[in-house]
Design a protein around this motif. Sequence first.
Motif, PDB file in Angstrom:
ATOM      1  N   LEU A   8      25.167 114.498  15.309  1.00  0.00           N
ATOM      2  CA  LEU A   8      24.482 114.505  14.015  1.00  0.00           C
ATOM      3  C   LEU A   8      25.333 113.861  12.925  1.00  0.00           C
ATOM      4  O   LEU A   8      24.791 113.270  11.980  1.00  0.00           O
ATOM      5  CB  LEU A   8      24.074 115.922  13.633  1.00  0.00           C
ATOM      6  N   GLU A   9      26.643 113.942  13.033  1.00  0.00           N
ATOM      7  CA  GLU A   9      27.514 113.261  12.068  1.00  0.00           C
ATOM      8  C   GLU A   9      27.296 111.752  12.112  1.00  0.00           C
ATOM      9  O   GLU A   9      27.245 111.091  11.071  1.00  0.00           O
ATOM     10  CB  GLU A   9      28.979 113.594  12.339  1.00  0.00           C
ATOM     11  N   VAL A  10      27.159 111.205  13.314  1.00  0.00           N
ATOM     12  CA  VAL A  10      26.883 109.772  13.452  1.00  0.00           C
ATOM     13  C   VAL A  10      25.549 109.449  12.785  1.00  0.00           C
ATOM     14  O   VAL A  10      25.436 108.484  12.019  1.00  0.00           O
ATOM     15  CB  VAL A  10      26.886 109.336  14.935  1.00  0.00           C
ATOM     16  N   LEU A  11      24.537 110.241  13.054  1.00  0.00           N
ATOM     17  CA  LEU A  11      23.226 110.002  12.460  1.00  0.00           C
ATOM     18  C   LEU A  11      23.296 110.071  10.938  1.00  0.00           C
ATOM     19  O   LEU A  11      22.699 109.233  10.240  1.00  0.00           O
ATOM     20  CB  LEU A  11      22.204 111.008  12.993  1.00  0.00           C
ATOM     21  N   ALA A  12      24.015 111.037  10.397  1.00  0.00           N
ATOM     22  CA  ALA A  12      24.126 111.186   8.944  1.00  0.00           C
ATOM     23  C   ALA A  12      24.744 109.942   8.305  1.00  0.00           C
ATOM     24  O   ALA A  12      24.404 109.588   7.176  1.00  0.00           O
ATOM     25  CB  ALA A  12      24.937 112.429   8.600  1.00  0.00           C
ATOM     26  N   GLN A  13      25.609 109.265   9.023  1.00  0.00           N
ATOM     27  CA  GLN A  13      26.265 108.066   8.496  1.00  0.00           C
ATOM     28  C   GLN A  13      25.329 106.865   8.441  1.00  0.00           C
ATOM     29  O   GLN A  13      25.518 105.972   7.624  1.00  0.00           O
ATOM     30  CB  GLN A  13      27.492 107.719   9.336  1.00  0.00           C
ATOM     31  N   VAL A  14      24.309 106.817   9.296  1.00  0.00           N
ATOM     32  CA  VAL A  14      23.438 105.645   9.360  1.00  0.00           C
ATOM     33  C   VAL A  14      22.035 105.888   8.801  1.00  0.00           C
ATOM     34  O   VAL A  14      21.300 104.933   8.572  1.00  0.00           O
ATOM     35  CB  VAL A  14      23.325 105.084  10.803  1.00  0.00           C
ATOM     36  N   ARG A  15      21.678 107.112   8.579  1.00  0.00           N
ATOM     37  CA  ARG A  15      20.341 107.453   8.072  1.00  0.00           C
ATOM     38  C   ARG A  15      20.186 106.890   6.662  1.00  0.00           C
ATOM     39  O   ARG A  15      21.076 106.948   5.856  1.00  0.00           O
ATOM     40  CB  ARG A  15      20.212 108.971   8.060  1.00  0.00           C
ATOM     41  N   SER A  16      19.013 106.334   6.383  1.00  0.00           N
ATOM     42  CA  SER A  16      18.768 105.829   5.033  1.00  0.00           C
ATOM     43  C   SER A  16      17.688 106.675   4.372  1.00  0.00           C
ATOM     44  O   SER A  16      17.910 107.835   4.080  1.00  0.00           O
ATOM     45  CB  SER A  16      18.421 104.345   5.066  1.00  0.00           C
ATOM     46  N   GLU A  17      16.497 106.133   4.165  1.00  0.00           N
ATOM     47  CA  GLU A  17      15.432 106.842   3.455  1.00  0.00           C
ATOM     48  C   GLU A  17      14.384 107.441   4.383  1.00  0.00           C
ATOM     49  O   GLU A  17      13.270 107.724   3.954  1.00  0.00           O
ATOM     50  CB  GLU A  17      14.769 105.893   2.456  1.00  0.00           C
ATOM     51  N   GLN A  18      14.729 107.642   5.647  1.00  0.00           N
ATOM     52  CA  GLN A  18      13.779 108.245   6.569  1.00  0.00           C
ATOM     53  C   GLN A  18      13.681 109.752   6.324  1.00  0.00           C
ATOM     54  O   GLN A  18      14.642 110.389   5.893  1.00  0.00           O
ATOM     55  CB  GLN A  18      14.202 108.029   8.033  1.00  0.00           C
ATOM     56  N   VAL A  19      12.532 110.287   6.653  1.00  0.00           N
ATOM     57  CA  VAL A  19      12.378 111.736   6.735  1.00  0.00           C
ATOM     58  C   VAL A  19      13.139 112.164   7.988  1.00  0.00           C
ATOM     59  O   VAL A  19      13.107 111.476   9.007  1.00  0.00           O
ATOM     60  CB  VAL A  19      10.884 112.131   6.869  1.00  0.00           C
ATOM     61  N   VAL A  20      13.833 113.288   7.938  1.00  0.00           N
ATOM     62  CA  VAL A  20      14.500 113.842   9.120  1.00  0.00           C
ATOM     63  C   VAL A  20      13.903 115.216   9.391  1.00  0.00           C
ATOM     64  O   VAL A  20      13.983 116.112   8.542  1.00  0.00           O
ATOM     65  CB  VAL A  20      16.028 113.940   8.947  1.00  0.00           C
ATOM     66  N   VAL A  21      13.291 115.368  10.560  1.00  0.00           N
ATOM     67  CA  VAL A  21      12.717 116.639  10.988  1.00  0.00           C
ATOM     68  C   VAL A  21      13.682 117.249  11.994  1.00  0.00           C
ATOM     69  O   VAL A  21      13.993 116.630  13.014  1.00  0.00           O
ATOM     70  CB  VAL A  21      11.326 116.440  11.648  1.00  0.00           C
ATOM     71  N   THR A  22      14.163 118.451  11.696  1.00  0.00           N
ATOM     72  CA  THR A  22      15.066 119.133  12.624  1.00  0.00           C
ATOM     73  C   THR A  22      14.366 120.346  13.227  1.00  0.00           C
ATOM     74  O   THR A  22      13.465 120.931  12.615  1.00  0.00           O
ATOM     75  CB  THR A  22      16.354 119.620  11.929  1.00  0.00           C
ATOM     76  N   THR A  23      14.789 120.702  14.426  1.00  0.00           N
ATOM     77  CA  THR A  23      14.310 121.917  15.076  1.00  0.00           C
ATOM     78  C   THR A  23      15.492 122.627  15.723  1.00  0.00           C
ATOM     79  O   THR A  23      16.552 122.037  15.919  1.00  0.00           O
ATOM     80  CB  THR A  23      13.268 121.616  16.177  1.00  0.00           C
ATOM     81  N   MET A  24      15.297 123.838  16.034  1.00  0.00           N
ATOM     82  CA  MET A  24      16.203 124.688  16.794  1.00  0.00           C
ATOM     83  C   MET A  24      17.664 124.484  16.408  1.00  0.00           C
ATOM     84  O   MET A  24      18.015 124.645  15.264  1.00  0.00           O
ATOM     85  CB  MET A  24      15.948 124.522  18.291  1.00  0.00           C
ATOM     86  N   GLY A  25      18.544 124.128  17.346  1.00  0.00           N
ATOM     87  CA  GLY A  25      19.982 124.040  17.080  1.00  0.00           C
ATOM     88  C   GLY A  25      20.365 123.086  15.970  1.00  0.00           C
ATOM     89  O   GLY A  25      21.337 123.316  15.255  1.00  0.00           O
ATOM     90  N   SER A  26      19.612 122.017  15.795  1.00  0.00           N
ATOM     91  CA  SER A  26      19.925 121.052  14.731  1.00  0.00           C
ATOM     92  C   SER A  26      19.722 121.644  13.340  1.00  0.00           C
ATOM     93  O   SER A  26      20.342 121.196  12.378  1.00  0.00           O
ATOM     94  CB  SER A  26      19.080 119.792  14.890  1.00  0.00           C
ATOM     95  N   VAL A  27      18.871 122.674  13.230  1.00  0.00           N
ATOM     96  CA  VAL A  27      18.643 123.331  11.943  1.00  0.00           C
ATOM     97  C   VAL A  27      19.931 123.969  11.436  1.00  0.00           C
ATOM     98  O   VAL A  27      20.163 124.034  10.229  1.00  0.00           O
ATOM     99  CB  VAL A  27      17.514 124.388  12.055  1.00  0.00           C
ATOM    100  N   ALA A  28      20.797 124.401  12.332  1.00  0.00           N
ATOM    101  CA  ALA A  28      22.049 125.036  11.923  1.00  0.00           C
ATOM    102  C   ALA A  28      23.090 124.023  11.467  1.00  0.00           C
ATOM    103  O   ALA A  28      23.980 124.358  10.692  1.00  0.00           O
ATOM    104  CB  ALA A  28      22.616 125.860  13.084  1.00  0.00           C
ATOM    105  N   ILE A  29      22.979 122.772  11.925  1.00  0.00           N
ATOM    106  CA  ILE A  29      24.015 121.771  11.653  1.00  0.00           C
ATOM    107  C   ILE A  29      23.605 120.774  10.577  1.00  0.00           C
ATOM    108  O   ILE A  29      24.400 120.456   9.682  1.00  0.00           O
ATOM    109  CB  ILE A  29      24.370 121.024  12.961  1.00  0.00           C
ATOM    110  N   TRP A  30      22.398 120.239  10.635  1.00  0.00           N
ATOM    111  CA  TRP A  30      21.995 119.158   9.730  1.00  0.00           C
ATOM    112  C   TRP A  30      22.150 119.512   8.245  1.00  0.00           C
ATOM    113  O   TRP A  30      22.624 118.676   7.466  1.00  0.00           O
ATOM    114  CB  TRP A  30      20.569 118.693  10.046  1.00  0.00           C
ATOM    115  N   PRO A  31      21.804 120.728   7.791  1.00  0.00           N
ATOM    116  CA  PRO A  31      21.970 121.039   6.364  1.00  0.00           C
ATOM    117  C   PRO A  31      23.428 120.961   5.888  1.00  0.00           C
ATOM    118  O   PRO A  31      23.673 120.803   4.697  1.00  0.00           O
ATOM    119  CB  PRO A  31      21.434 122.465   6.236  1.00  0.00           C
TER     120      PRO A  31
END
Length: 187
Positions: A8-31
């Motif tokens: 998810l750290e890699v994704l956070a570095q490249v994400r631009s203006e997209q909506v990001v939908v998280t579920t389950m385990g990613s909900v604990a990390i992405w915020p």
Amino acid sequence: MMTHRAALEVLAQVRSEQVVVTTMGSVAIWPQLSDSPLDFHYLPSSMGQAVPLGLGLCFARPGRGVIVLTGDGGLLMNLGCLVTAAQFPVPLYIVLIDNGLYEVTGGQAVANASRTDFAALARAAGIGRVYACGSREEWAAVAPEAVTGSGPVFVHLKVQGEVGKPTPSAPRPMADQIARLRSALGV
């Protein structure tokens, strides 16, 4: 093998203006990595429903990219969503976090986890752009390309599983998340 957080750290570095939908385990990390109004943490009874939600957002806001972070257990509960998504030329980026476990429900092994080739399933469903990464380096090398351009796209990230993690809570109540997302999308 990379950790869920590293993926998810890699994704956070490249994400631009997209909506990001998280579920389950990613909900604990992405915020911890992003607090954008375009982040939507879909947790209530959501196993298997993240890809359809992302596809719906693509239809509701044509041209707006949507990155869906889903787990292997959740995707197995709704494999048909890959066939459905493949029919539409929308900027939907499905990022599978494959840890081989139903991690937040007790760490039970996902059926056939070691033998299921999710990238091959996505290709067979008709998704044209498919990436498979087993290390942070592989993922970092393709991530800028993988979450941009035409879609749908499927990214299979093999990550380390962690047994004993508690079920996460969304950082905001659902009503607040919906209001933030609607405002960010101009609805």
